[in-house]
Motif scaffolding. Structure first.
Motif, PDB file in Angstrom:
ATOM      1  N   VAL A   8      33.735  34.258  33.523  1.00 27.90           N
ATOM      2  CA  VAL A   8      34.129  33.755  34.929  1.00 27.90           C
ATOM      3  C   VAL A   8      35.474  33.520  34.887  1.00 27.90           C
ATOM      4  CG1 VAL A   8      33.544  32.135  36.458  1.00 27.90           C
ATOM      5  CG2 VAL A   8      31.732  33.136  35.071  1.00 27.90           C
ATOM      6  N   GLU A  10      38.330  31.533  36.951  1.00 27.11           N
ATOM      7  CA  GLU A  10      38.591  30.758  38.295  1.00 27.11           C
ATOM      8  C   GLU A  10      39.589  31.274  38.977  1.00 27.11           C
ATOM      9  OE1 GLU A  10      36.459  28.303  39.637  1.00 27.11           O
ATOM     10  OE2 GLU A  10      35.282  28.392  37.916  1.00 27.11           O
ATOM     11  N   LEU A  17      38.492  34.101  47.416  1.00 30.57           N
ATOM     12  CA  LEU A  17      37.389  34.404  46.466  1.00 30.57           C
ATOM     13  C   LEU A  17      36.809  33.043  46.016  1.00 30.57           C
ATOM     14  CD1 LEU A  17      38.607  37.877  45.367  1.00 30.57           C
ATOM     15  CD2 LEU A  17      36.998  37.403  46.878  1.00 30.57           C
ATOM     16  N   PRO A  19      34.741  32.236  42.091  1.00 33.06           N
ATOM     17  CA  PRO A  19      35.035  32.396  40.501  1.00 33.06           C
ATOM     18  C   PRO A  19      34.758  33.918  40.514  1.00 33.06           C
ATOM     19  CG  PRO A  19      34.012  30.432  40.772  1.00 33.06           C
ATOM     20  CD  PRO A  19      33.893  30.780  42.219  1.00 33.06           C
ATOM     21  N   ILE A  20      35.480  34.781  39.725  1.00 32.89           N
ATOM     22  CA  ILE A  20      35.170  35.901  39.586  1.00 32.89           C
ATOM     23  C   ILE A  20      34.417  36.143  38.301  1.00 32.89           C
ATOM     24  CG2 ILE A  20      36.144  38.375  39.285  1.00 32.89           C
ATOM     25  CD1 ILE A  20      38.621  37.217  40.990  1.00 32.89           C
ATOM     26  N   GLU A  21      33.240  36.712  38.579  1.00 33.05           N
ATOM     27  CA  GLU A  21      32.474  36.805  37.040  1.00 33.05           C
ATOM     28  C   GLU A  21      32.772  38.501  36.777  1.00 33.05           C
ATOM     29  OE1 GLU A  21      27.826  36.905  35.312  1.00 33.05           O
ATOM     30  OE2 GLU A  21      28.385  36.277  37.500  1.00 33.05           O
ATOM     31  N   ALA A  34      32.047  38.538  43.015  1.00 35.60           N
ATOM     32  CA  ALA A  34      32.742  37.196  43.465  1.00 35.60           C
ATOM     33  C   ALA A  34      32.374  36.677  44.656  1.00 35.60           C
ATOM     34  CB  ALA A  34      34.258  37.060  43.377  1.00 35.60           C
ATOM     35  N   GLY A  59      29.151  37.973  49.303  1.00 39.14           N
ATOM     36  CA  GLY A  59      29.902  38.405  48.141  1.00 39.14           C
ATOM     37  C   GLY A  59      30.728  39.613  48.064  1.00 39.14           C
TER      38      GLY A  59
END
Length: 96
Positions: A8, A10, A17, A19-21, A34, A59
């Protein structure tokens, strides 16, 4: 930064956006999800067959390949620098 599925990343809330997973890394592509924090979302320049789809609950799902930077919400650049097996090198920076 080097990422793998499950990582993930941040990013500042000003990018629009959460947190981008990273959900998958393979071939020349990185798939990510995200949450969208604002009322709108935009992406331009995602190479390698990149695309964006809206998920339920506000999302976004991204699939970007190596190459030129994608611009998200006109404020963030995301570049897939390289893919190495199950990991990838990402560069995330503000649009200058």
């Amino acid at each position: 930064m080097t990422v793998a599925p499950g990582d993930v990343v941040e990013v500042p809330a000003s990018y629009g956006l959460g947190p981008i997973e990273v959900t998958a890394v393979g071939g020349d592509d990185v798939e990510m999800v995200a949450p969208v924090l604002g009322s709108g979302y935009g992406i331009a320049g995602c190479s390698g067959g990149g695309g964006v789809t809206s998920q339920g609950g506000g999302g976004v799902r991204l699939r970007c390949g190596t190459g030129p930077a994608a611009t998200l919400n006109d404020v963030m650049r995301l570049t897939v620098v390289e893919v190495r097996g199950g990991t990838a090198v990402l560069r995330i920076a503000p649009v200058s």
